[in-house]
Scaffold this motif. Sequence first.
Motif, PDB file in Angstrom:
ATOM      1  N   LEU A 296       0.831  -1.205   0.000  1.00 40.70           N
ATOM      2  CA  LEU A 296       0.000   0.000   0.000  1.00 40.70           C
ATOM      3  C   LEU A 296       0.864   1.253   0.000  1.00 40.70           C
ATOM      4  N   ALA A 297       2.058   1.145   0.577  1.00 37.99           N
ATOM      5  CA  ALA A 297       2.974   2.282   0.643  1.00 37.99           C
ATOM      6  C   ALA A 297       3.911   2.329  -0.549  1.00 37.99           C
ATOM      7  N   TYR A 298       4.358   1.159  -1.004  1.00 40.98           N
ATOM      8  CA  TYR A 298       5.309   1.058  -2.116  1.00 40.98           C
ATOM      9  C   TYR A 298       4.864  -0.084  -3.018  1.00 40.98           C
ATOM     10  N   ALA A 299       4.435   0.242  -4.213  1.00 38.47           N
ATOM     11  CA  ALA A 299       3.847  -0.753  -5.110  1.00 38.47           C
ATOM     12  C   ALA A 299       4.775  -1.926  -5.390  1.00 38.47           C
ATOM     13  N   LYS A 300       6.086  -1.693  -5.394  1.00 42.73           N
ATOM     14  CA  LYS A 300       7.042  -2.746  -5.725  1.00 42.73           C
ATOM     15  C   LYS A 300       7.588  -3.458  -4.492  1.00 42.73           C
ATOM     16  N   ALA A 301       7.037  -3.172  -3.336  1.00 44.49           N
ATOM     17  CA  ALA A 301       7.492  -3.816  -2.106  1.00 44.49           C
ATOM     18  C   ALA A 301       7.081  -5.279  -2.084  1.00 44.49           C
ATOM     19  N   ASP A 302       7.702  -6.043  -1.211  1.00 42.16           N
ATOM     20  CA  ASP A 302       7.309  -7.428  -0.998  1.00 42.16           C
ATOM     21  C   ASP A 302       5.885  -7.465  -0.457  1.00 42.16           C
ATOM     22  N   GLY A 303       5.108  -8.464  -0.855  1.00 42.65           N
ATOM     23  CA  GLY A 303       3.703  -8.528  -0.473  1.00 42.65           C
ATOM     24  C   GLY A 303       3.432  -9.095   0.902  1.00 42.65           C
ATOM     25  N   ASN A 304       4.440  -9.640   1.588  1.00 51.07           N
ATOM     26  CA  ASN A 304       4.212 -10.161   2.929  1.00 51.07           C
ATOM     27  C   ASN A 304       3.935  -9.028   3.911  1.00 51.07           C
ATOM     28  N   MET A 305       2.908  -9.201   4.742  1.00 54.61           N
ATOM     29  CA  MET A 305       2.673  -8.214   5.790  1.00 54.61           C
ATOM     30  C   MET A 305       3.878  -8.167   6.732  1.00 54.61           C
ATOM     31  N   VAL A 306       4.107  -7.001   7.312  1.00 56.88           N
ATOM     32  CA  VAL A 306       5.309  -6.764   8.109  1.00 56.88           C
ATOM     33  C   VAL A 306       4.915  -6.176   9.458  1.00 56.88           C
ATOM     34  N   SER A 307       5.606  -6.595  10.527  1.00 56.00           N
ATOM     35  CA  SER A 307       5.365  -6.017  11.847  1.00 56.00           C
ATOM     36  C   SER A 307       5.810  -4.560  11.878  1.00 56.00           C
ATOM     37  N   PHE A 308       5.047  -3.729  12.572  1.00 54.36           N
ATOM     38  CA  PHE A 308       5.427  -2.329  12.710  1.00 54.36           C
ATOM     39  C   PHE A 308       6.756  -2.221  13.456  1.00 54.36           C
ATOM     40  N   PRO A 309       7.608  -1.303  13.052  1.00 60.47           N
ATOM     41  CA  PRO A 309       8.861  -1.088  13.780  1.00 60.47           C
ATOM     42  C   PRO A 309       8.587  -0.497  15.161  1.00 60.47           C
ATOM     43  N   HIS A 310       9.536  -0.647  16.065  1.00 67.09           N
ATOM     44  CA  HIS A 310       9.367  -0.103  17.412  1.00 67.09           C
ATOM     45  C   HIS A 310       9.564   1.410  17.428  1.00 67.09           C
ATOM     46  N   GLY A 311      10.287   1.926  16.465  1.00 68.63           N
ATOM     47  CA  GLY A 311      10.547   3.360  16.412  1.00 68.63           C
ATOM     48  C   GLY A 311       9.629   4.079  15.444  1.00 68.63           C
ATOM     49  N   LYS A 312      10.173   5.084  14.787  1.00 62.55           N
ATOM     50  CA  LYS A 312       9.414   5.905  13.857  1.00 62.55           C
ATOM     51  C   LYS A 312       8.956   5.100  12.646  1.00 62.55           C
ATOM     52  N   VAL A 313       7.724   5.347  12.211  1.00 62.41           N
ATOM     53  CA  VAL A 313       7.155   4.647  11.061  1.00 62.41           C
ATOM     54  C   VAL A 313       7.340   5.502   9.817  1.00 62.41           C
TER      55      VAL A 313
END
Length: 299
Positions: free
Chosen positions: A97-114
């Motif tokens: 949703l953020a980057y069309a060419k990104a990997d399609g696996n859902m990713v855990s939110f980082p602990h720091g800045k998003v």
Amino acid sequence: MAGLHTAVSAASLLALATWCCHSRADVGDFTPCAYFLYHGSPPKGLLGVPICQRYLNQYRFASLYSRRNRAPWYSAYVFTRPAGKRPKDDWKYEPQLAYAKADGNMVSFPHGKVDQNIVESQAVQLDYFNSSYTHGHLNPSLHHQDPEDRNSTFTLTNVVPQKFGSNSGPWARMEMTVNKLLTKYCKDKAYIVTGTMPYQTEHWLKENRVAIPEYLWSAYCCPNYTKLPENLTNVFPTFAAIGRNDSNSTEEIVPIDWGEKKEFWGYDVRIMPLDTLEMYLRDRFGTFVSVFYNQCSEP
């Protein structure tokens, strides 16, 4: 939003559901996860961005997502008898949703800045912080057996703002009722679609960040089931429900049971036939809505 109108074998659909490739776009097309849709056909009449929800390189379920709302319109999945405890909360996001060419696996939110592209494209944890709303799963972990399927439901592209009185009260009891009915009587696959109905005048979290639904709705389709007791003939092959997400909503769609525990007042759930649910969806969305292909009737 076009459905899949060609016949697809169960084996082919299963292969599509579990196949993945890092170069494939999982946002914008339900074809790779058609296994989770009855007859491979998504609900008709609702517009949004299809997401094949992928976790650890397997498709787990399907969601129709609204970029404007930063929330799903619905999630669709195949029920499996649950096992084990509720997974620990590990909230994730959809990179594509953020980057069309990104990997399609859902990713855990980082602990720091998003990353700001993620913040702009979808809901983030900060949206729910210090709000009066819980994370309302459309596809609940309760309806799955495999631990990784259960973990995959903890993505904010499967979540809407839901009041505690709904999430922990009548709506939770409805999900458990569905669990028991399908576990005991459904002989083959059961397809579930759970979604939202917006307010007629929009309500938002955090200054137009995430749309708040006035109602949640759910329906299942179990075409192949065992012999039923007389009192259950009205909930097979289909079952539908609408739940209140606002204790101040009027009672035309779902009446209030004032005999309920006080903490759950105004968060009632009404069980109804599938065509009654579709009537309310048509009224609210202003367009024809059909949840299941051919009303969950085998051709």
